[in-house]
Write a protein that holds these residues in place. Structure first.
Motif, PDB file in Angstrom:
ATOM      1  N   LEU A  55     -17.896 -27.352  44.608  1.00 42.73           N
ATOM      2  CA  LEU A  55     -18.951 -28.357  44.793  1.00 42.73           C
ATOM      3  C   LEU A  55     -19.894 -27.942  45.921  1.00 42.73           C
ATOM      4  N   VAL A  56     -19.322 -27.341  46.957  1.00 38.48           N
ATOM      5  CA  VAL A  56     -20.162 -26.857  48.052  1.00 38.48           C
ATOM      6  C   VAL A  56     -21.060 -25.714  47.572  1.00 38.48           C
ATOM      7  N   LEU A  57     -20.506 -24.818  46.762  1.00 37.19           N
ATOM      8  CA  LEU A  57     -21.328 -23.751  46.188  1.00 37.19           C
ATOM      9  C   LEU A  57     -22.465 -24.355  45.364  1.00 37.19           C
ATOM     10  N   ALA A  58     -22.165 -25.376  44.595  1.00 44.40           N
ATOM     11  CA  ALA A  58     -23.210 -26.057  43.818  1.00 44.40           C
ATOM     12  C   ALA A  58     -24.259 -26.659  44.751  1.00 44.40           C
ATOM     13  N   GLY A  59     -23.815 -27.171  45.900  1.00 45.39           N
ATOM     14  CA  GLY A  59     -24.751 -27.712  46.883  1.00 45.39           C
ATOM     15  C   GLY A  59     -25.671 -26.639  47.432  1.00 45.39           C
ATOM     16  N   PHE A  60     -25.104 -25.476  47.778  1.00 38.97           N
ATOM     17  CA  PHE A  60     -25.942 -24.370  48.247  1.00 38.97           C
ATOM     18  C   PHE A  60     -26.912 -23.942  47.154  1.00 38.97           C
ATOM     19  N   ALA A  61     -26.418 -23.849  45.930  1.00 39.44           N
ATOM     20  CA  ALA A  61     -27.292 -23.474  44.812  1.00 39.44           C
ATOM     21  C   ALA A  61     -28.397 -24.512  44.628  1.00 39.44           C
ATOM     22  N   GLY A  62     -28.061 -25.774  44.804  1.00 41.74           N
ATOM     23  CA  GLY A  62     -29.051 -26.836  44.668  1.00 41.74           C
ATOM     24  C   GLY A  62     -30.142 -26.761  45.725  1.00 41.74           C
ATOM     25  N   ALA A  81     -32.749 -13.201  41.233  1.00 41.46           N
ATOM     26  CA  ALA A  81     -31.561 -12.513  41.757  1.00 41.46           C
ATOM     27  C   ALA A  81     -31.395 -12.778  43.250  1.00 41.46           C
ATOM     28  N   LEU A  82     -32.490 -12.727  44.003  1.00 45.60           N
ATOM     29  CA  LEU A  82     -32.406 -12.943  45.446  1.00 45.60           C
ATOM     30  C   LEU A  82     -31.955 -14.361  45.774  1.00 45.60           C
ATOM     31  N   TYR A  83     -32.473 -15.346  45.052  1.00 47.64           N
ATOM     32  CA  TYR A  83     -32.073 -16.736  45.324  1.00 47.64           C
ATOM     33  C   TYR A  83     -30.582 -16.952  45.053  1.00 47.64           C
TER      34      TYR A  83
END
Length: 158
Positions: A12-19, A60-62
């Protein structure tokens, strides 16, 4: 006695960073609606990349930027690292509207120079806790240094 904070679900934290990084990407994309036209009208140096390269490279960078922040978080990263990361995202967010929509190449150059420094600081701070998190930001630094040179050339040629 201190109360222990429960660990958050890392996915969920990874999803937050991705968001968060995704918001920066979307704002950049929305601000770049006229980018192809503007870029085509600019006086470009011979080493300028084709406009079609920007989308795939930034995608890719994002992804790497988001994963880097997440890897740093997993080390219980300190506040200074997250502050530098956040400030870098803000400078990143501002560059596209300044350069393409505002056509303020000088102000955009100042912004990207601040971004360059901020990413270097972030790499150093992340590297103290996670070599992988720092390494994921190196291609980003390379690309923005190239973009800084391009911004400079466009300012000089224009």
């Amino acid at each position: 006695m201190t109360e222990r904070v429960p660990h958050r679900n890392p996915w969920l934290v990874l999803a937050g960073f991705a968001g968060v990084v995704g918001v920066v990407a979307v704002v950049g994309a929305l601000a770049a609606t006229s980018a192809k036209d503007v870029y085509a009208r600019l006086e470009l140096p011979s080493w300028a990349p084709p406009a079609s390269l920007f989308g795939p490279v930034w995608t890719a960078l994002y992804v790497m930027i988001a994963v880097s922040g997440w890897l740093y978080w997993r080390t219980d990263g300190e506040t200074r690292g997250f502050a530098a990361y956040g400030v870098g995202l803000l400078f990143n967010l501002l560059w596209t509207p300044l350069f393409f929509e505002g056509r303020a190449t000088g102000v955009a150059l100042a912004d990207i120079l601040l971004l360059d420094v901020t990413v270097v600081v972030t790499i150093v701070l992340f590297g103290r806790r996670s070599k992988a998190a720092a390494a994921l930001l190196v291609p980003y630094l390379g690309w923005i240094l190239y973009a800084t040179a391009l911004n400079t050339a466009i300012l000089v040629l224009g």
